[in-house]
Enzyme design. Structure first.
Site, PDB file in Angstrom:
ATOM      1  N   SER A  51      44.151   4.263 108.818  1.00 25.28           N
ATOM      2  CA  SER A  51      42.855   3.587 108.714  1.00 25.28           C
ATOM      3  C   SER A  51      41.777   4.578 108.301  1.00 25.28           C
ATOM      4  O   SER A  51      41.901   5.782 108.499  1.00 25.28           O
ATOM      5  CB  SER A  51      42.481   2.942 110.051  1.00 25.28           C
ATOM      6  OG  SER A  51      42.366   3.931 111.055  1.00 25.28           O
ATOM      7  N   GLU A  67      50.223   1.918 105.540  1.00 22.49           N
ATOM      8  CA  GLU A  67      51.135   2.494 104.543  1.00 22.49           C
ATOM      9  C   GLU A  67      50.663   3.850 104.024  1.00 22.49           C
ATOM     10  O   GLU A  67      49.515   4.018 103.631  1.00 22.49           O
ATOM     11  CB  GLU A  67      51.309   1.537 103.362  1.00 22.49           C
ATOM     12  CG  GLU A  67      52.312   2.025 102.331  1.00 22.49           C
ATOM     13  CD  GLU A  67      52.639   0.986 101.271  1.00 22.49           C
ATOM     14  OE1 GLU A  67      53.467   1.282 100.388  1.00 22.49           O
ATOM     15  OE2 GLU A  67      52.070  -0.132 101.313  1.00 22.49           O
ATOM     16  N   LYS A  83      57.833  -2.537 102.095  1.00 24.10           N
ATOM     17  CA  LYS A  83      58.213  -3.820 101.504  1.00 24.10           C
ATOM     18  C   LYS A  83      59.004  -4.564 102.562  1.00 24.10           C
ATOM     19  O   LYS A  83      60.103  -4.166 102.921  1.00 24.10           O
ATOM     20  CB  LYS A  83      59.052  -3.649 100.227  1.00 24.10           C
ATOM     21  CG  LYS A  83      58.214  -3.553  98.977  1.00 24.10           C
ATOM     22  CD  LYS A  83      57.579  -4.903  98.645  1.00 24.10           C
ATOM     23  CE  LYS A  83      56.497  -4.769  97.583  1.00 24.10           C
ATOM     24  NZ  LYS A  83      55.220  -4.323  98.111  1.00 24.10           N
TER      25      LYS A  83
END
Length: 269
Positions: A51, A67, A83
């Site tokens: 973040s 990610e 994914k």
């Protein structure tokens, strides 16, 4: 949205590409939006390892990303594409069942494998020959709102390349484009309802020794203090096996925390 997904599936059938990360934008307006307060609220509602809060003149990025795009540490490159997404359960039994469903999903594994291959190809351009390794494949990571399927690909930076070149040669990230990457980006430009701007880009930092760590800008709010516009985007990987209604539901799942803290009625821009 449903019509566009079917058109994308037709492209896949015709062999134009085999995976496309298709995104859509939601937007609203706010007269008294506080980006700093929103960041703390989003971090509390959906704590994520990548973040960040950025201010760029009159524009703000409020980001709760799970990610990692690319990390460089003492000669080692690390990429962790996501994914595969599924919601958390209402109790431990349901939660474990959903986690197992994601782990065993042939569709999600195939999508993840496509991006792993793409990342390995991207890292080849900046890495020592033979050093690329998939340290983790299809591992399930659990966050407050969702379970995610994440793979970890590593390599050793070539002495002929700088850390900055490693970013340049891997950007944009395969998890947010598709495969093959160039054709996927052309179709993204054609079918998406808004420019991505910072969304699906990367934010991070460099250390004085050259080490760096950059995220993928997803699960994020964008706010212009000049126009008072708030926007947020979400997407999913479209393959031939995709069901449009389920892909739409996945996009809503990914924006649930943002919707909750904004407390606004979503209107697709």
């Amino acid at each position: 949205y449903l019509e566009k997904v079917e058109k994308i599936r037709q492209h896949i059938l015709e062999g134009d590409f085999y995976e496309l990360n298709f995104c859509m934008e939601f937007s609203s307006t706010a007269q008294a939006f506080d980006p700093i307060q929103a960041y703390w609220q989003l971090s509390k509602e959906s704590p994520m390892p990548f973040s960040c809060l950025l201010k760029m003149e009159s524009d703000y990025l409020v980001c709760a990303s799970p990610e990692r795009f690319l990390k460089y540490e003492n000669g080692k490159l690390i990429s962790q594409p996501i994914k595969g997404t599924i919601r958390r359960g209402n109790d431990n039994t349901e939660d474990e069942a959903l986690k197992k469903q994601l782990q065993e999903s042939e569709k999600e594994i195939a999508e993840n494998m496509m991006i792993v291959d793409l990342v390995r190809n991207d890292l080849t351009r900046s890495s020592i020959l033979g050093s690329i390794e998939a340290e983790e494949l299809f591992k399930i990571y659990s966050f407050d709102q969702v379970h995610q399927m994440i793979s970890t690909i590593t390599s050793r930076l070539s002495p002929d390349r700088s850390p900055l070149e490693a970013i340049e040669l891997a950007f944009p990230m395969g998890s947010m484009t598709g495969a093959p990457k160039i054709m996927a980006m052309k179709m993204i430009e054609h079918y998406e309802n808004a420019k991505r701007s910072m969304f699906s880009g990367a934010a991070g930092f460099f250390l004085p020794n050259g080490n760096f760590d950059f995220n993928v800008i997803i699960r994020s709010i964008y706010f212009s203090s000049e126009s008072q516009k708030i926007s947020w985007q979400a997407g999913s990987a479209i393959t031939w096996d995709s069901v449009a209604e389920r892909e739409y539901e996945e996009c809503l799942l990914k924006t649930r925390s943002i919707q909750k803290i904004l407390d606004v009625k979503i209107k697709e821009d």
